[in-house]
Design a protein around this motif. Structure first.
Motif, PDB file in Angstrom:
ATOM      1  N   PHE A   1       0.807  -1.207   0.000  1.00 38.82           N
ATOM      2  CA  PHE A   1       0.000   0.000   0.000  1.00 38.82           C
ATOM      3  C   PHE A   1       0.848   1.268   0.000  1.00 38.82           C
ATOM      4  O   PHE A   1       0.329   2.374   0.135  1.00 38.82           O
ATOM      5  N   GLY A   2       2.151   1.093  -0.104  1.00 38.40           N
ATOM      6  CA  GLY A   2       3.053   2.218  -0.295  1.00 38.40           C
ATOM      7  C   GLY A   2       3.030   3.263   0.789  1.00 38.40           C
ATOM      8  O   GLY A   2       3.256   4.447   0.539  1.00 38.40           O
ATOM      9  N   GLY A   3       2.749   2.881   2.010  1.00 41.74           N
ATOM     10  CA  GLY A   3       2.718   3.850   3.108  1.00 41.74           C
ATOM     11  C   GLY A   3       1.367   4.504   3.313  1.00 41.74           C
ATOM     12  O   GLY A   3       1.181   5.259   4.268  1.00 41.74           O
ATOM     13  N   LYS A   4       0.404   4.223   2.446  1.00 43.87           N
ATOM     14  CA  LYS A   4      -0.930   4.772   2.644  1.00 43.87           C
ATOM     15  C   LYS A   4      -1.593   4.061   3.806  1.00 43.87           C
ATOM     16  O   LYS A   4      -1.476   2.846   3.966  1.00 43.87           O
ATOM     17  N   GLU A   5      -2.292   4.809   4.639  1.00 45.74           N
ATOM     18  CA  GLU A   5      -2.916   4.252   5.829  1.00 45.74           C
ATOM     19  C   GLU A   5      -4.226   4.975   6.104  1.00 45.74           C
ATOM     20  O   GLU A   5      -4.438   6.099   5.626  1.00 45.74           O
ATOM     21  N   PRO A   6      -5.139   4.363   6.854  1.00 46.59           N
ATOM     22  CA  PRO A   6      -6.396   5.044   7.177  1.00 46.59           C
ATOM     23  C   PRO A   6      -6.153   6.197   8.144  1.00 46.59           C
ATOM     24  O   PRO A   6      -5.373   6.076   9.090  1.00 46.59           O
ATOM     25  N   GLY A   7      -6.812   7.319   7.913  1.00 39.19           N
ATOM     26  CA  GLY A   7      -6.722   8.454   8.824  1.00 39.19           C
ATOM     27  C   GLY A   7      -7.682   8.300   9.984  1.00 39.19           C
ATOM     28  O   GLY A   7      -8.388   7.295  10.121  1.00 39.19           O
ATOM     29  N   ASP A   8      -7.726   9.292  10.856  1.00 34.06           N
ATOM     30  CA  ASP A   8      -8.613   9.260  12.014  1.00 34.06           C
ATOM     31  C   ASP A   8     -10.062   9.113  11.562  1.00 34.06           C
ATOM     32  O   ASP A   8     -10.540   9.850  10.702  1.00 34.06           O
ATOM     33  N   GLY A   9     -10.761   8.150  12.146  1.00 35.53           N
ATOM     34  CA  GLY A   9     -12.160   7.951  11.820  1.00 35.53           C
ATOM     35  C   GLY A   9     -12.406   7.292  10.483  1.00 35.53           C
ATOM     36  O   GLY A   9     -13.551   7.220  10.034  1.00 35.53           O
TER      37      GLY A   9
END
Length: 368
Positions: free
Chosen positions: A29-37
């Motif tokens: 995912f290349g460093g992409k992550e879910p943000g808050d909420g």
């Protein structure tokens, strides 16, 4: 732009993901992550929530697996975060936003550490969901929640003194109080569904095999969906840091590092190398066996360096510089002590070092 996918498309292909690599691992995912909420899909029917936690780890990963029960469709939740106002508010945002109207069908705890099961009881209460854990983790959590003694037991002070802590360090730790566990872990249900090593549990349309490990905790539960090539590793395998492996006052004659080495070998036998690994901290990654080999190699190298250092008698606190790349302050003194003790105990078990107790009550190790 290249599409990030494994050969069998085990995770969700998305053109916004650009895979990255580091030390033999691939981060699809290349460093992409879910943000808050937010939630983020990582495989068909598997979603990711990331929550903030205090301290150097900074975050905890929680996993939502599409599920159903007698009441209808929902999600099974793997780990829940720490019992903090900020974490509860983050979950409320998730269940009012991207998961509005979605129920938790079961609450699965990988292990007893507060950043993983601190809000498990809260989730169970709110969603009327059963708790699933291994017996060793559930009993340990219940024991620690029940131990509400305000003062530090004398045997703990003696243990710390034996490790070489100064009077000031012992007093500072005692001033923080003994029983902090119950404040960051909500009371859990009195009943739970025991997970057993080797059993297969059905969650929605997927079959997950329970694989337990130890060393980081007594009976840590990992989940393997072999058909979908997804492995929920919790803290048993982390991509960039090594899980804390500690020896403490509760079981002072144990060999947690030896158990952890055995668990690495077990995971290499039972988990295919091409799974998408979902860790408790850090980003999802590929090439699990590469990481398992690196963790094994790193700790065996530390043992070799420590053995050389013990040509002269050394206290536990003297060994920090051989084991850690950072200065050890009061905030991490307990964890560093436990990890150093685990390495020294492993050298004892292997017949490479011997412990002696001085007249001052302090333990010192030297090569045999």
């Amino acid at each position: 732009m290249a599409t990030a996918r494994t050969p069998d498309a085990a995770f969700v292909a998305d053109e916004s993901f650009v895979p990255t690599s580091h030390k033999g691992l691939t981060y699809p995912f290349g460093g992409k992550e879910p943000g808050d909420g937010e939630v983020m899909q990582v495989a068909p029917g598997v979603r990711w929530v990331r929550l903030n936690v205090p301290g150097p780890l900074k975050h905890i990963n929680c996993w939502l697996i599409d599920d159903s029960d007698a009441r209808g469709d929902g999600v099974a939740l793997v780990d829940a975060g720490m019992n903090r106002t900020e974490t509860r508010e983050a979950w409320k945002s998730v269940f009012k936003g991207p998961l509005a109207g979605v129920r938790v069908t079961r609450m699965i705890g990988t292990h007893f550490h507060p950043d993983h099961i601190g809000l498990a009881g809260w989730m169970c209460d709110h969603h009327q969901a059963p708790l699933w854990m291994t017996r060793g983790e559930w009993l340990t959590a219940q024991m620690l929640v029940a131990d509400a003694r305000p003062e530090t037991p004398q045997e703990v002070n003696d243990f710390r003194r034996g490790c070489g802590w100064s009077d000031e360090q012992i007093d500072l730790a005692a001033a923080r109080g003994w029983s902090n566990f119950g404040r960051i872990v909500r009371p859990m249900p009195l009943s739970y569904r025991r997970m057993v090593d080797g059993e297969t549990i059905t969650i929605g349309a997927r079959a997950w095999r329970v694989i337990t490990g130890s060393g980081h905790s007594p009976e840590h539960a990992c989940l393997l969906d072999e058909a979908g090539k997804v492995f929920i590793a919790g803290d048993q395998v982390l991509p960039r840091i090594s899980p804390n492996v500690s020896l403490g006052i509760t079981e002072p004659d144990a060999d947690p590092l030896g158990e952890w080495f055995d668990s690495i070998a077990k995971l290499k036998r039972e988990v295919p190398p091409d799974v998408l690994t979902l860790p408790g901290h850090g980003d999802p990654f590929l090439h699990l066996h590469t990481r398992l080999d690196a963790m094994d190699r790193e700790h065996r190298s530390r043992l070799d360096e420590l053995e050389v250092f013990l040509e002269e008698p050394r206290r536990v606190v003297d060994c920090f510089g051989r084991l850690f790349r950072r200065a050890i302050g009061q905030e991490v003194l307990g964890m560093a002590t436990g990890e150093a003790m685990a390495h020294l105990k492993r050298l004892e078990v292997e017949g490479r070092a011997k412990r002696e107790t001085g007249s001052d009550g302090v333990w010192r190790w030297r090569v045999t």
